[in-house]
Structures are given as structure tokens and as C-alpha cells.
Design a protein around this motif. Sequence first.
Motif, PDB file in Angstrom:
ATOM      1  N   LEU A 140      29.360  34.836  43.882  1.00  0.00           N
ATOM      2  CA  LEU A 140      30.559  34.089  44.361  1.00  0.00           C
ATOM      3  C   LEU A 140      31.912  35.273  44.392  1.00  0.00           C
ATOM      4  CD1 LEU A 140      30.063  30.729  42.937  1.00  0.00           C
ATOM      5  CD2 LEU A 140      30.286  31.219  45.211  1.00  0.00           C
ATOM      6  N   PRO A 141      32.788  35.180  44.954  1.00  0.00           N
ATOM      7  CA  PRO A 141      34.002  36.038  44.976  1.00  0.00           C
ATOM      8  C   PRO A 141      34.453  35.819  43.586  1.00  0.00           C
ATOM      9  CG  PRO A 141      34.001  34.917  47.095  1.00  0.00           C
ATOM     10  CD  PRO A 141      32.995  34.311  46.302  1.00  0.00           C
ATOM     11  N   GLY A 142      35.219  36.891  43.070  1.00  0.00           N
ATOM     12  CA  GLY A 142      35.684  36.766  41.907  1.00  0.00           C
ATOM     13  C   GLY A 142      37.276  36.983  41.710  1.00  0.00           C
ATOM     14  N   ASP A 143      37.913  36.901  40.525  1.00  0.00           N
ATOM     15  CA  ASP A 143      39.328  36.795  40.591  1.00  0.00           C
ATOM     16  C   ASP A 143      39.626  38.379  40.540  1.00  0.00           C
ATOM     17  OD1 ASP A 143      40.010  33.705  38.764  1.00  0.00           O
ATOM     18  OD2 ASP A 143      39.743  34.491  40.864  1.00  0.00           O
ATOM     19  N   THR A 144      38.865  39.142  40.992  1.00  0.00           N
ATOM     20  CA  THR A 144      39.105  40.608  40.864  1.00  0.00           C
ATOM     21  C   THR A 144      40.030  41.117  41.800  1.00  0.00           C
ATOM     22  OG1 THR A 144      37.120  40.726  41.976  1.00  0.00           O
ATOM     23  CG2 THR A 144      36.873  41.360  39.730  1.00  0.00           C
ATOM     24  N   SER A 145      41.348  40.660  41.637  1.00  0.00           N
ATOM     25  CA  SER A 145      42.370  40.843  42.614  1.00  0.00           C
ATOM     26  C   SER A 145      42.946  42.388  42.517  1.00  0.00           C
ATOM     27  CB  SER A 145      43.453  39.975  42.479  1.00  0.00           C
ATOM     28  OG  SER A 145      42.909  38.353  42.644  1.00  0.00           O
ATOM     29  N   ALA A 146      43.726  42.871  43.632  1.00  0.00           N
ATOM     30  CA  ALA A 146      44.096  43.955  43.861  1.00  0.00           C
ATOM     31  C   ALA A 146      45.291  44.211  42.756  1.00  0.00           C
ATOM     32  CB  ALA A 146      44.952  44.361  45.181  1.00  0.00           C
ATOM     33  N   SER A 147      45.508  45.289  42.265  1.00  0.00           N
ATOM     34  CA  SER A 147      46.513  45.643  41.327  1.00  0.00           C
ATOM     35  C   SER A 147      47.861  44.967  41.683  1.00  0.00           C
ATOM     36  CB  SER A 147      46.736  47.147  41.241  1.00  0.00           C
ATOM     37  OG  SER A 147      45.729  47.642  40.536  1.00  0.00           O
ATOM     38  N   ARG A 148      47.914  44.946  42.864  1.00  0.00           N
ATOM     39  CA  ARG A 148      49.597  44.307  43.133  1.00  0.00           C
ATOM     40  C   ARG A 148      49.598  42.945  43.182  1.00  0.00           C
ATOM     41  NH1 ARG A 148      50.843  44.958  49.552  1.00  0.00           N
ATOM     42  NH2 ARG A 148      50.536  47.041  48.944  1.00  0.00           N
ATOM     43  N   ARG A 149      48.620  42.148  42.791  1.00  0.00           N
ATOM     44  CA  ARG A 149      48.600  40.863  42.717  1.00  0.00           C
ATOM     45  C   ARG A 149      49.608  40.387  41.319  1.00  0.00           C
ATOM     46  NH1 ARG A 149      49.788  36.965  41.106  1.00  0.00           N
ATOM     47  NH2 ARG A 149      48.573  34.873  40.896  1.00  0.00           N
ATOM     48  N   TYR A 150      49.304  41.485  40.346  1.00  0.00           N
ATOM     49  CA  TYR A 150      50.108  41.061  39.341  1.00  0.00           C
ATOM     50  C   TYR A 150      51.056  42.218  39.003  1.00  0.00           C
ATOM     51  CZ  TYR A 150      46.260  38.089  38.601  1.00  0.00           C
ATOM     52  OH  TYR A 150      45.076  37.102  38.797  1.00  0.00           O
ATOM     53  N   PHE A 151      50.784  43.469  39.292  1.00  0.00           N
ATOM     54  CA  PHE A 151      51.695  44.636  38.675  1.00  0.00           C
ATOM     55  C   PHE A 151      52.388  45.237  40.017  1.00  0.00           C
ATOM     56  CE2 PHE A 151      50.422  43.626  34.900  1.00  0.00           C
ATOM     57  CZ  PHE A 151      49.041  43.623  34.708  1.00  0.00           C
ATOM     58  N   ALA A 152      53.580  45.591  40.139  1.00  0.00           N
ATOM     59  CA  ALA A 152      54.259  46.655  40.911  1.00  0.00           C
ATOM     60  C   ALA A 152      53.834  47.989  40.783  1.00  0.00           C
ATOM     61  CB  ALA A 152      55.851  46.683  40.752  1.00  0.00           C
ATOM     62  N   THR A 153      53.500  48.400  39.618  1.00  0.00           N
ATOM     63  CA  THR A 153      52.954  49.554  39.136  1.00  0.00           C
ATOM     64  C   THR A 153      52.127  49.449  38.311  1.00  0.00           C
ATOM     65  OG1 THR A 153      55.145  50.733  39.531  1.00  0.00           O
ATOM     66  CG2 THR A 153      53.288  52.145  38.673  1.00  0.00           C
ATOM     67  N   ASP A 154      50.609  50.035  38.398  1.00  0.00           N
ATOM     68  CA  ASP A 154      49.488  49.877  37.659  1.00  0.00           C
ATOM     69  C   ASP A 154      49.597  51.088  36.763  1.00  0.00           C
ATOM     70  OD1 ASP A 154      46.469  48.196  37.948  1.00  0.00           O
ATOM     71  OD2 ASP A 154      47.210  49.112  36.248  1.00  0.00           O
ATOM     72  N   ILE A 155      48.789  50.964  35.612  1.00  0.00           N
ATOM     73  CA  ILE A 155      49.036  52.283  34.614  1.00  0.00           C
ATOM     74  C   ILE A 155      47.715  53.143  35.277  1.00  0.00           C
ATOM     75  CG2 ILE A 155      49.790  51.362  32.732  1.00  0.00           C
ATOM     76  CD1 ILE A 155      47.042  50.943  31.488  1.00  0.00           C
ATOM     77  N   THR A 156      46.981  52.809  36.166  1.00  0.00           N
ATOM     78  CA  THR A 156      45.970  53.584  36.780  1.00  0.00           C
ATOM     79  C   THR A 156      46.276  53.571  38.147  1.00  0.00           C
ATOM     80  OG1 THR A 156      44.440  51.822  37.693  1.00  0.00           O
ATOM     81  CG2 THR A 156      44.230  52.911  35.251  1.00  0.00           C
ATOM     82  N   PRO A 157      45.820  54.567  39.188  1.00  0.00           N
ATOM     83  CA  PRO A 157      45.745  54.517  40.545  1.00  0.00           C
ATOM     84  C   PRO A 157      45.288  53.071  40.814  1.00  0.00           C
ATOM     85  CG  PRO A 157      44.583  56.418  39.783  1.00  0.00           C
ATOM     86  CD  PRO A 157      44.868  55.731  38.598  1.00  0.00           C
ATOM     87  N   PRO A 158      46.222  52.292  41.762  1.00  0.00           N
ATOM     88  CA  PRO A 158      46.207  51.163  42.121  1.00  0.00           C
ATOM     89  C   PRO A 158      44.981  50.494  42.829  1.00  0.00           C
ATOM     90  CG  PRO A 158      47.777  52.042  43.608  1.00  0.00           C
ATOM     91  CD  PRO A 158      47.457  53.097  42.550  1.00  0.00           C
ATOM     92  N   PHE A 159      43.875  49.505  42.513  1.00  0.00           N
ATOM     93  CA  PHE A 159      43.234  48.839  43.030  1.00  0.00           C
ATOM     94  C   PHE A 159      43.734  48.202  44.450  1.00  0.00           C
ATOM     95  CE2 PHE A 159      39.223  49.480  40.900  1.00  0.00           C
ATOM     96  CZ  PHE A 159      39.616  50.059  39.785  1.00  0.00           C
ATOM     97  N   GLU A 160      43.287  48.727  45.721  1.00  0.00           N
ATOM     98  CA  GLU A 160      43.912  48.067  46.926  1.00  0.00           C
ATOM     99  C   GLU A 160      42.819  47.614  47.568  1.00  0.00           C
ATOM    100  OE1 GLU A 160      47.570  50.799  46.816  1.00  0.00           O
ATOM    101  OE2 GLU A 160      47.073  48.633  47.360  1.00  0.00           O
TER     102      GLU A 160
END
Length: 366
Positions: free
Chosen positions: A311-331
Motif C-alpha cells: 500500500l502507498p505509504g506516507d513517504t511524501s516529498a520533502s516539500r510536503r513538510y519543508f521549504a528546504t530539506d537538509i539533504t537534496p530534496p525528495f521530489e
Amino acid sequence: MKITGIEMRRIAMPLVAPFRTSFGTETARDVLLVRVVTPDSEGWGECAAMSEPLYSSEYADGAAEALRRFLIPALPARVDAFGTGRALAPFKGHRMAKAALETAVLDAQLRSSGQSFASFLGAAAERVPCGVSVGIMDSIPELLDAVEGYLSEGYVRIKLKIQPGWDLAPVRAVRERFGPDVPLQVDANAAYTLTDAPHLAKLDAFDLLLIEQPLANDDMVQHAALARRITTPVCLDESIESAEHAAAAITLGACSIINVKPARVGGYLEARRIHDLARAHGVAVWCGGMLETGIGRAANVALAALPGFTLPGDTSASRRYFATDITPPFELRDGHLNVPAGPGIGVDPVQDILDEVTTSTEWITR
Ligand SMILES: CC(=O)N[C@@H](Cc1ccc2ccccc2c1)C(=O)O
Ligand SMILES: [Mg+2]
């Protein structure tokens, strides 16, 4: 693997929007990161505990103290991830703290061997379908706008946070606006009791994928009773802190789906044990989220690629929570996130971003 030192780092990450659940509203993440240094590599682990013990009994300062006083000192001078799990087993609870340390050791170990988390865990895919968790909002129109935005970003599944007084109306509104085919589920974060069973049964009309953690985390027997009184499949989150809990829940019929969160169960090794157990029983699992930075997100996406994560998880993109992630963003691309293929978790913090959000660092020599 010889550990030469361990760093604990706290970072402050503002959220792009307040995130409201039945247990409160978050506007920022206060994250504890663990970095394990060895002669030929370093590994990262993220402690998912919130600032306050509202999701579970753990909280960031408590996790730091448990790591500083008990967990880090218990590690042998030479250790791998399996040895870390064994060394920490005598200490009760503090699973998020243990998970951060075990994950950092595993990341260091895999980076030096050149193996990815995905390969080590047994991933069966190179990208994973992603759902999104939508908080409680001030009004139905605001909720519908948020859901419309996430669907247009490509999320393949919508999860609505619910609580008494905000449950039937938002679910009905989403169904009426977006139709019967949008994969839809709800998460109560333990906001109901068994006396609410007749009310929760009204959700059966909306063809939900599941209802997540409707009752208290220690209500295993009551969840089994509820599961016999509603047709929506029951999924457990907070209740499942180990493979033993998963076995008990499956045996009791307390759930037919499990939200697997490595942070909640003490790490990725236990998360895989739960995946294997659930799969053997025909119980679906999906990868939950704790608003992780790219560090925790990278490892979660690798886990979500295991074959039993159907089933699809709550593995959302970085931008769902953070304007700037501390790693290259998950898109998000076509509703999926790519599984990192590099050694270890496959991502690295961007040092100047990490330094900007760092509120404290603490170096523990060995
Ligand atoms: C994506 C999702 O819904 N996560 C949790 C709830 C949650 C909500 C808010 C949080 C804030 C800070 C840290 C952890 C948090 C976990 C859940 O599935 O129940
Ligand atoms: Mg949940």
C-alpha cells in the motif's frame, strides 16, 4: 566496525504549514540527528521523537538523554547494526532513540561496504508510490483545497487526520468532491474509544482503504472488538512497537494492515522482521512517516520498496513538510519517489544548510 566517536545534533526545521492531528498542532520539527564516525566512513540516523511526548512516550530531549547516558555507552568498541540491536536490547523502551543509533551504525557499515539500504533490506523496486497525510483543518473548503493541491502534485493516496467532530463531514466532502476512486484512508491517532464503534461504523459507507489507530495504543483487545463491528479494515500504528506486538495483533485480529515505522519499532532490522511476519500472514504493510528530514526519508523510501509494502505509504516529498530539506530534496515524479541507490542511505546532508538549522551539537568520544 570500530566506532571512533558519535555526534548528537539538534536541528530546528520550520514546517511549510501547521500540521494538526488529534494530539495537537505542529509548526516546526525539533529533530535529533545521530552521526556515527568510523575510521573509513560515517553514518547518519534520525530520531523521529517529537519535542513533546504527544504521539508516544518518547520526546527529543529524553531520547538524547537515553542515548547519552545509556545507549551510546552500551555499544562495544567494534560493532555492526545487528550487534547494536543486541547491545541495546537490555534497555526497555526508548525505541526511537535506539532506532536512530542503530540506523546510524547501519548507514556507516553499508557506506563502507558500498551496499545501499535498499539492497541490504531486500528492496524489490527502484521507486515507490507515495501517499500524503492531510491534517485537520479549520474548515471543509480549506481541506478540499489542500487535497486538490496534493492530488494535482500526483499523490496516489490521500490520508485524512480525523478526531471526534472532524470525521464524517471531511470524509464525505472529499468523496463528493473527488469521487469514489481516489484511494482514501483516515488516521485517528488513538482519538476514539470502543464506545464510538457505532459512530465509526458510519465511515464504512465511504469505501476507505483503512482506518488507522482509531483507539489507544494499548487497546489491542478493543481494536479486535472494533474490527468485528466495522467493515473498514483496521490498521495499527502506535500499537505496534515490535514484531511481538505485530504477532499479537494479527493473532487477536486487532488489525488487518500495519503502518510500519522503523522509528517506532526500534530500527530497520525490526521493521523488516515485522514486514516478513506480516507477509507470512497475508497482512499488508505500508511505510508510515514521522515528518522526517531527507535523512530519515531516504531510509524509509528504501524500506517502502520491500515486496510486502503493497500500500502507498506516507513517504511524501520533502516539500510536503519543508521549504528546504537538509539533504537534496525528495521530489515526487508521477506519484512516486525514487529509491536512493548509493551506499548506505544514499543521501548526504548539505553541510551549509545543516549548519544553518543546527541548534546544538554534542560530540561523544569512544
Ligand atoms: C505523517 C503522519 O501522519 N505521521 C504520524 C503522525 C504525526 C503527526 C505529526 C508529527 C509531528 C512531528 C513528529 C511526528 C509526527 C507524527 C502518523 O502516521 O500518525
Ligand atoms: Mg498514524
